[in-house]
Enzyme design. Structure first.
Site, mmCIF file in Angstrom:
data_model
loop_
_atom_site.group_PDB
_atom_site.id
_atom_site.type_symbol
_atom_site.label_atom_id
_atom_site.label_comp_id
_atom_site.label_asym_id
_atom_site.label_seq_id
_atom_site.Cartn_x
_atom_site.Cartn_y
_atom_site.Cartn_z
ATOM 1 N N LYS A 1 0.820 -1.223 0.000
ATOM 2 C CA LYS A 1 0.000 0.000 0.000
ATOM 3 C C LYS A 1 0.848 1.266 0.000
ATOM 4 O O LYS A 1 2.035 1.261 0.359
ATOM 5 C CB LYS A 1 -0.978 -0.047 1.159
ATOM 6 C CG LYS A 1 -2.050 -1.106 0.865
ATOM 7 C CD LYS A 1 -3.395 -0.829 1.401
ATOM 8 C CE LYS A 1 -4.381 -1.809 0.743
ATOM 9 N NZ LYS A 1 -5.474 -2.173 1.612
ATOM 10 N N ARG B 1 -4.221 -10.001 4.275
ATOM 11 C CA ARG B 1 -4.455 -10.028 2.818
ATOM 12 C C ARG B 1 -3.163 -9.577 2.154
ATOM 13 O O ARG B 1 -2.763 -8.428 2.305
ATOM 14 C CB ARG B 1 -5.621 -9.098 2.479
ATOM 15 C CG ARG B 1 -6.031 -9.125 1.019
ATOM 16 C CD ARG B 1 -7.200 -8.169 0.781
ATOM 17 N NE ARG B 1 -7.589 -8.161 -0.611
ATOM 18 C CZ ARG B 1 -6.962 -7.461 -1.545
ATOM 19 N NH1 ARG B 1 -5.922 -6.713 -1.252
ATOM 20 N NH2 ARG B 1 -7.373 -7.513 -2.796
HETATM 21 N N1 PMM Z 1 -7.375 -3.697 -0.136
HETATM 22 C C1 PMM Z 1 -7.542 -3.730 -1.467
HETATM 23 C C2 PMM Z 1 -8.559 -4.510 -2.041
HETATM 24 N N2 PMM Z 1 -9.369 -5.264 -1.273
HETATM 25 N N3 PMM Z 1 -10.032 -5.994 0.859
HETATM 26 C C3 PMM Z 1 -9.905 -5.959 2.184
HETATM 27 N N4 PMM Z 1 -10.735 -6.681 2.966
HETATM 28 N N5 PMM Z 1 -8.944 -5.210 2.801
HETATM 29 C C4 PMM Z 1 -8.077 -4.437 2.082
HETATM 30 O O1 PMM Z 1 -7.235 -3.762 2.703
HETATM 31 C C5 PMM Z 1 -8.198 -4.439 0.656
HETATM 32 C C6 PMM Z 1 -9.212 -5.241 0.079
HETATM 33 C C7 PMM Z 1 -6.652 -2.907 -2.342
HETATM 34 O O2 PMM Z 1 -5.445 -3.531 -2.577
HETATM 35 P P1 PMM Z 1 -5.047 -4.266 -3.971
HETATM 36 O O3 PMM Z 1 -5.303 -3.281 -5.088
HETATM 37 O O4 PMM Z 1 -3.640 -4.621 -3.818
HETATM 38 O O5 PMM Z 1 -5.918 -5.465 -4.121
#
Ligand code: PMM
Length: 290
Positions: free
Chosen positions: A221, A260
């Site tokens: 992030k 995650r």
């Molecule tokens: N972050 C992203 C997408 N989905 N879901 C949850 N539950 N928590 C998160 O922090 C989260 C998510 C964005 O990150 P990405 O673009 O790397 O998928």
């Protein structure tokens, strides 16, 4: 794996973005074949479940139409679920949630916590799926504006996010989602500045007050990129893993339900170190050798 199956350790959720534009891995797994192969690779690296998403939530992103999102995620979910892999679907749409569960997903990861689609909570309750409700305020095209990324209420960002996530928990339970199927997530990077994210991770233990398991997504992030910035600007997305693993090691004591992550192997290694370290500390210096 049910939403709260007691693994006895933190679950590792591998990220599989079947999108052309996700900020962390956009375009790399955009076809069904590449996505399924990557899902398998994440499991081989140690992931307990795979989070399949067809909509980028990056700051500034625009939403795919529903048919596009369905076409991205459903075949991937079906193929991986048929192999016995536990799947969560990362979606804000009730229609996608339904199709994903029919294709074999058992957990719905809704970054909007039910706010983006008024039919979501009832649909999840009807399907009996697990549900991740994340703290969220607005879609990607506007979430980082000062309207949304500011927290002036009592207790600052931690107090306000706790309060707003508590409201989403209550809405999910009122809709009939089973308490033992509900997981909460503070939503790092969603309508949050870097300082907000640091305050949240430093106070993650407070989220236990909400009475549900906690999922955290810090992987790759922007706040990590900003911390590591130099004259060339924020550290590139694919160069943030050492910082991420360091953070996970600090968080490991918090006993979060799940992490995650993109780099599953690095994360699993960090969790093993943290677990062995804790075991040695518990033994008080006269413990087992390995
Ligand atoms: N972050 C992203 C997408 N989905 N879901 C949850 N539950 N928590 C998160 O922090 C989260 C998510 C964005 O990150 P990405 O673009 O790397 O998928």
């Amino acid at each position: 794996m049910a939403a709260q199956a007691p693994l006895g350790r933190t679950a590792v959720m591998g990220v599989l973005n079947v999108t052309p534009d996700s900020f962390s891995d956009g375009g790399r797994w955009a076809t069904t074949e590449t996505a399924v192969a990557h899902g398998r690779a994440l499991v081989a690296a140690g992931a307990d479940l795979i989070d399949v998403g067809g909509e980028s939530t990056r700051p500034g992103s625009t939403r795919p139409v529903e048919s596009e999102e369905l076409a991205r995620v459903v075949p991937v979910i079906r193929a991986l679920a048929e192999e016995g892999i536990t799947i969560s679907v990362d979606t804000m749409r009730a229609s996608v949630c339904r199709a994903a569960v029919e294709a074999g997903a058992t957990i719905v990861n809704d970054v909007s916590g039910g706010l983006a689609d008024p039919a979501m909570l009832d649909t999840v309750a009807e399907l009996g799926a697990g549900y991740v409700a994340m703290h969220w305020r607005a879609h990607g095209d506007e979430m980082q504006s000062s309207t949304y990324a500011s927290y002036d209420g009592p207790g600052g960002v931690v107090g306000v996010v706790l309060e707003e996530l508590g409201v989403r928990r209550d809405a999910a339970l009122a809709a009939g989602i089973r308490p033992d199927r509900l997981i909460l997530d503070p939503g790092l990077g969603f309508a949050k500045t870097a300082d907000h994210n640091w305050d949240l991770v430093a106070n993650l233990g407070r989220f236990e007050e909400l009475g549900h398991p906690i999922l955290v997504g810090a992987s790759r992030k922007t706040f990590l990129g900003q911390l590591l910035a130099d004259d060339a600007g924020p550290r590139a997305v694919d160069q943030r893993e050492f910082a991420h693993v360091s953070l996970l090691t600090l968080l490991a004591e918090r006993q979060v339900w799940g992490l995650r992550v993109h780099d599953v192997r690095a994360c699993c290694d960090a969790l093993r170190v943290a677990s062995r370290f804790a075991e040695a500390r518990r033994s008080g210096g006269g413990g087992t050798r390995s």
